[in-house]
Design an enzyme around this catalytic site. Sequence first.
Site, PDB file in Angstrom:
ATOM      1  N   GLU A  56       4.637   2.369 -17.578  1.00 20.98           N
ATOM      2  CA  GLU A  56       6.030   2.160 -17.965  1.00 20.98           C
ATOM      3  C   GLU A  56       6.900   3.383 -17.715  1.00 20.98           C
ATOM      4  O   GLU A  56       8.097   3.253 -17.481  1.00 20.98           O
ATOM      5  CB  GLU A  56       6.113   1.776 -19.453  1.00 20.98           C
ATOM      6  CG  GLU A  56       5.575   0.392 -19.751  1.00 20.98           C
ATOM      7  CD  GLU A  56       5.752   0.006 -21.205  1.00 20.98           C
ATOM      8  OE1 GLU A  56       6.039   0.902 -22.029  1.00 20.98           O
ATOM      9  OE2 GLU A  56       5.615  -1.187 -21.528  1.00 20.98           O
ATOM     10  N   GLU A  64     -11.076  -4.452  21.259  1.00 20.77           N
ATOM     11  CA  GLU A  64      -9.639  -4.650  21.043  1.00 20.77           C
ATOM     12  C   GLU A  64      -8.868  -3.344  21.026  1.00 20.77           C
ATOM     13  O   GLU A  64      -7.741  -3.277  21.500  1.00 20.77           O
ATOM     14  CB  GLU A  64      -9.398  -5.412  19.730  1.00 20.77           C
ATOM     15  CG  GLU A  64      -9.845  -6.866  19.772  1.00 20.77           C
ATOM     16  CD  GLU A  64      -9.526  -7.594  18.475  1.00 20.77           C
ATOM     17  OE1 GLU A  64      -9.319  -6.912  17.443  1.00 20.77           O
ATOM     18  OE2 GLU A  64      -9.465  -8.833  18.481  1.00 20.77           O
TER      19      GLU A  64
END
Length: 585
Positions: free
Chosen positions: A314, A74
């Site tokens: 955070e 491919e």
Amino acid sequence: MKTNRSKSTSPVTRLPKCPTGIQGLDEITGGGLPRGRPTLVCGSAGCGKTLLGAEFLVRGAAQFNEPGVLMAFEETEAELKANVASLGFDLAGLVRSKKIAIDYVHIERSEVQESGEYDLEGLFVRLGHAIDSIGAKRVVLDTLEALFASLPNEAILRAELRRLFRWLKDKGVTAVITAERGREQLTRHGLEEYVSDCVILLDHRVNDQIATRNLRVVKYRGAQHGTNEFPFLIGDEGISVLPITSLGLNHKVSNERIATGIPRLDAMLGGHGFFRGSSILLTGTPGTGKTIISSNFAQAAARRGERTLFFSFEESPNQIMRNMHSIGLRLEPLVKRGLLRFHSARPSLYGLEMHLATMFKEIVTFQPQVVIIDPITSLMDAGTDSECRGMVTRLVDYLKAGQVTTLFTSLTQGGKALQQSEAAMSSLMDSWLLLQDFEGNGERNRVLYVLKARGMKHSNQIREFLISDRGIDLVDAYIGPSGVLTGSARAAQNSLEKAAVLASQQEAAQLKREVERKRDALERKISGLRADYETEAEELRRIAEQVGTSTLMLTTERAASGLLRQADIKVAAQARGNARNGKVN
């Protein structure tokens, strides 16, 4: 009565393995892929089949001195070189040094004309020549669908598939063959998984708009292997598979204690801090100081010359370092010296397993002695309770096996029961510290106490947690009939107690002065009496002397009178003696 002994078991013959060099995959497969046999790697588009095959060849050539052949149907050679270059692999250099050969076979259905029987004889000749040209030990075929796309006859296709796998075995090469996943079967043709000695399934799924790649060894003839799903990460250093099955409870333990960076907290832990290699849970509501304690823990590790890996979900690294300036803590020098590394990411960036894979990759790369995860609850929101517990278990097991001391912070919400939000991980932790808010008298103050600390004596008292520009400190909270007092209430109570102590001291001082005054008066009176006594004694001595003198004079006069009267000499002598002794006849 004789018993028949069981026949002696023959020694176990282990299947020869071909190490892939892919991080984690060799651990899952027990040493690598079956040597000299074909392995099928199947999965949907974009799951990483081609990259896994290419890394298998590159690491074989670079690390194990095993040349390889990549036959692609491919992608062209130039496209393959460019694609794997993003992983840091010099495929072009390996091709130039004759360690890897790339053969691109162009197959286009519209350009194929069928004539006679279809077979793979031409492919075998071409592949055999490539193998012989460099003495290849490894082969990758990518992918089977492109090779058989132009073959409509199902019977011939199956026959040629069997023939291909048998030819690879006879050639003695370790082959990786990629294939697209089918709808109801592992592959589109449904035969490859049966004729392969090893089948690896790659999955690229999306849940809640979060993509995660997973790997599972579906089949491995003649060898034990992990059968669970394992997340894997495609990064700038290749593929890393995370073996996240929970380990046995046979971790090594250490008696060494390490400081927390907060002297009063060390004192609460028996004066020495935590055990090395232990897992520590620090829970608290927002704003109670979890990140501050974590940063002090990282600084304490740096003072010992140990590396700390800080996972933040955070705050960004710059934000954490800036915020720590407010308490006089400088983390930038630790980062520059390589003793502290931050890894920050939003919990929504990956799925739960991908976050775990990323964390493992960072740990393997940095090799820290201390790991901080702030907060772990941000990740736990990305999965179910069982998934989260499994994730924490795997992480704790892995870090304990490496004797890495880990601090997990956990964000709790006000009003929830203490154990409710930590039930999924509290039992896995060796130590548990709790930060809480105390609100009253118009104030909000922080307190800290040790909920548990396995294997060490620890304080069961509450300490008030103070944060100032000079750093942090733990002070004794006032506990009395009215309850626990913190902040200004504690300060006011301390002032009252100090005032009471001062009043008692003043009263004692006044009483002491009164006693001193009475003692001085008594001593003066005693001195006066003593003076009177001395005066009278002196007068008595003076009178006695006068009496003696008068007696002597009288006796002398009598003796003189006796002599005048011509008294007896003996009597006269006695009279003189009596006079000298003060006697009077």
